[in-house]
Design a protein around this motif. Sequence first.
Motif, PDB file in Angstrom:
ATOM      1  N   ALA A 274      -8.028  18.582   3.515  1.00  0.00           N
ATOM      2  CA  ALA A 274      -7.865  17.686   4.664  1.00  0.00           C
ATOM      3  C   ALA A 274      -8.488  18.302   5.913  1.00  0.00           C
ATOM      4  CB  ALA A 274      -6.396  17.382   4.888  1.00  0.00           C
ATOM      5  N   ARG A 275      -8.252  19.577   6.110  1.00  0.00           N
ATOM      6  CA  ARG A 275      -8.774  20.281   7.295  1.00  0.00           C
ATOM      7  C   ARG A 275     -10.304  20.239   7.329  1.00  0.00           C
ATOM      8  NH1 ARG A 275      -5.038  24.085   7.411  1.00  0.00           N
ATOM      9  NH2 ARG A 275      -6.006  25.263   5.752  1.00  0.00           N
ATOM     10  N   SER A 276     -10.934  20.347   6.159  1.00  0.00           N
ATOM     11  CA  SER A 276     -12.395  20.341   6.100  1.00  0.00           C
ATOM     12  C   SER A 276     -12.960  18.946   5.791  1.00  0.00           C
ATOM     13  CB  SER A 276     -12.884  21.353   5.062  1.00  0.00           C
ATOM     14  OG  SER A 276     -12.420  20.993   3.779  1.00  0.00           O
ATOM     15  N   ASN A 277     -12.118  17.930   5.889  1.00  0.00           N
ATOM     16  CA  ASN A 277     -12.512  16.535   5.648  1.00  0.00           C
ATOM     17  C   ASN A 277     -13.133  16.303   4.271  1.00  0.00           C
ATOM     18  OD1 ASN A 277     -11.622  15.286   8.073  1.00  0.00           O
ATOM     19  ND2 ASN A 277     -13.319  16.293   9.137  1.00  0.00           N
ATOM     20  N   GLU A 278     -12.669  17.026   3.275  1.00  0.00           N
ATOM     21  CA  GLU A 278     -13.143  16.838   1.907  1.00  0.00           C
ATOM     22  C   GLU A 278     -12.428  15.680   1.216  1.00  0.00           C
ATOM     23  OE1 GLU A 278     -13.601  20.412  -0.583  1.00  0.00           O
ATOM     24  OE2 GLU A 278     -13.059  21.516   1.222  1.00  0.00           O
ATOM     25  N   ILE A 279     -11.271  15.306   1.718  1.00  0.00           N
ATOM     26  CA  ILE A 279     -10.475  14.240   1.115  1.00  0.00           C
ATOM     27  C   ILE A 279     -10.101  13.244   2.213  1.00  0.00           C
ATOM     28  CG2 ILE A 279      -8.297  15.509   1.381  1.00  0.00           C
ATOM     29  CD1 ILE A 279      -7.420  14.300  -1.325  1.00  0.00           C
TER      30      ILE A 279
ATOM     31  N   ARG B 233       0.850  -1.195   0.000  1.00  0.00           N
ATOM     32  CA  ARG B 233       0.000   0.000   0.000  1.00  0.00           C
ATOM     33  C   ARG B 233       0.874   1.228   0.000  1.00  0.00           C
ATOM     34  NH1 ARG B 233      -5.479  -1.002   3.188  1.00  0.00           N
ATOM     35  NH2 ARG B 233      -5.800  -3.116   2.507  1.00  0.00           N
ATOM     36  N   LYS B 234       0.539   2.168  -0.844  1.00  0.00           N
ATOM     37  CA  LYS B 234       1.308   3.405  -0.969  1.00  0.00           C
ATOM     38  C   LYS B 234       0.712   4.470  -0.063  1.00  0.00           C
ATOM     39  CE  LYS B 234       3.836   6.478  -3.392  1.00  0.00           C
ATOM     40  NZ  LYS B 234       4.942   6.995  -2.718  1.00  0.00           N
ATOM     41  N   THR B 235       1.527   5.005   0.818  1.00  0.00           N
ATOM     42  CA  THR B 235       1.136   6.119   1.671  1.00  0.00           C
ATOM     43  C   THR B 235       1.830   7.364   1.145  1.00  0.00           C
ATOM     44  OG1 THR B 235       0.932   4.651   3.566  1.00  0.00           O
ATOM     45  CG2 THR B 235       1.121   6.989   4.026  1.00  0.00           C
ATOM     46  N   MET B 236       1.066   8.443   1.037  1.00  0.00           N
ATOM     47  CA  MET B 236       1.582   9.675   0.453  1.00  0.00           C
ATOM     48  C   MET B 236       1.513  10.825   1.448  1.00  0.00           C
ATOM     49  SD  MET B 236      -0.353   9.234  -3.193  1.00  0.00           S
ATOM     50  CE  MET B 236       0.723  10.141  -4.273  1.00  0.00           C
TER      51      MET B 236
ATOM     52  N   SER C 261       1.261  14.733  14.198  1.00  0.00           N
ATOM     53  CA  SER C 261       0.880  15.975  13.519  1.00  0.00           C
ATOM     54  C   SER C 261       0.982  15.862  11.996  1.00  0.00           C
ATOM     55  CB  SER C 261       1.757  17.126  14.003  1.00  0.00           C
ATOM     56  OG  SER C 261       3.105  16.864  13.669  1.00  0.00           O
ATOM     57  N   LYS C 262       1.423  14.714  11.503  1.00  0.00           N
ATOM     58  CA  LYS C 262       1.629  14.535  10.067  1.00  0.00           C
ATOM     59  C   LYS C 262       0.347  14.039   9.385  1.00  0.00           C
ATOM     60  CE  LYS C 262       5.362  12.959   7.228  1.00  0.00           C
ATOM     61  NZ  LYS C 262       6.656  12.309   7.231  1.00  0.00           N
ATOM     62  N   ILE C 263      -0.030  14.678   8.288  1.00  0.00           N
ATOM     63  CA  ILE C 263      -1.193  14.270   7.501  1.00  0.00           C
ATOM     64  C   ILE C 263      -0.706  13.333   6.411  1.00  0.00           C
ATOM     65  CG2 ILE C 263      -3.059  15.036   5.987  1.00  0.00           C
ATOM     66  CD1 ILE C 263      -2.906  17.764   7.427  1.00  0.00           C
ATOM     67  N   LEU C 264      -1.339  12.159   6.313  1.00  0.00           N
ATOM     68  CA  LEU C 264      -0.964  11.170   5.312  1.00  0.00           C
ATOM     69  C   LEU C 264      -2.194  10.687   4.552  1.00  0.00           C
ATOM     70  CD1 LEU C 264       1.463   9.096   7.537  1.00  0.00           C
ATOM     71  CD2 LEU C 264       2.115  10.710   5.738  1.00  0.00           C
ATOM     72  N   PHE C 265      -1.952  10.136   3.371  1.00  0.00           N
ATOM     73  CA  PHE C 265      -3.018   9.667   2.499  1.00  0.00           C
ATOM     74  C   PHE C 265      -2.696   8.268   2.004  1.00  0.00           C
ATOM     75  CE2 PHE C 265      -2.553  14.201   2.228  1.00  0.00           C
ATOM     76  CZ  PHE C 265      -3.846  14.684   2.325  1.00  0.00           C
ATOM     77  N   SER C 266      -3.697   7.434   1.909  1.00  0.00           N
ATOM     78  CA  SER C 266      -3.552   6.130   1.281  1.00  0.00           C
ATOM     79  C   SER C 266      -3.922   6.316  -0.189  1.00  0.00           C
ATOM     80  CB  SER C 266      -4.496   5.116   1.923  1.00  0.00           C
ATOM     81  OG  SER C 266      -4.662   3.998   1.089  1.00  0.00           O
TER      82      SER C 266
ATOM     83  N   PHE D 182      -5.450  10.433   7.016  1.00  0.00           N
ATOM     84  CA  PHE D 182      -5.272  10.049   8.410  1.00  0.00           C
ATOM     85  C   PHE D 182      -4.069  10.800   8.951  1.00  0.00           C
ATOM     86  CE2 PHE D 182      -2.870   7.017   5.925  1.00  0.00           C
ATOM     87  CZ  PHE D 182      -1.729   6.762   6.657  1.00  0.00           C
ATOM     88  N   ARG D 183      -3.986  10.846  10.246  1.00  0.00           N
ATOM     89  CA  ARG D 183      -2.887  11.570  10.898  1.00  0.00           C
ATOM     90  C   ARG D 183      -2.013  10.600  11.672  1.00  0.00           C
ATOM     91  NH1 ARG D 183      -3.245  17.207  11.209  1.00  0.00           N
ATOM     92  NH2 ARG D 183      -5.194  18.003  10.378  1.00  0.00           N
ATOM     93  N   LEU D 184      -0.740  10.860  11.606  1.00  0.00           N
ATOM     94  CA  LEU D 184       0.236  10.167  12.427  1.00  0.00           C
ATOM     95  C   LEU D 184       0.907  11.272  13.240  1.00  0.00           C
ATOM     96  CD1 LEU D 184       1.565   7.497  13.107  1.00  0.00           C
ATOM     97  CD2 LEU D 184       3.201   7.925  11.279  1.00  0.00           C
TER      98      LEU D 184
END
Length: 58
Positions: free
Chosen positions: A26-31, A3-6, A38-43, A34-36
């Motif tokens: 991300a802040r408005s939960n449009e996309i 799985r690619k995490t970006m 303070s880091k925002i990450l995407f699958s 997940f957070r690790l």
Amino acid sequence: MERKTMTVKEMASYLGVHLDTVYKMARSNEIPHFRLRSKILFSQEVVDTWIEEQSKRS
């Protein structure tokens, strides 16, 4: 299957949008993201599914 995490920067490049746009989405939960700490990450797999769903709505 790997799985690619970006990161936010990678996601902005992947979507072809500005870094600030990804932060706002991300802040408005449009996309989906997940957070690790303070880091925002995407699958990539989850975002690809989300993109498909968005294109079906249009």
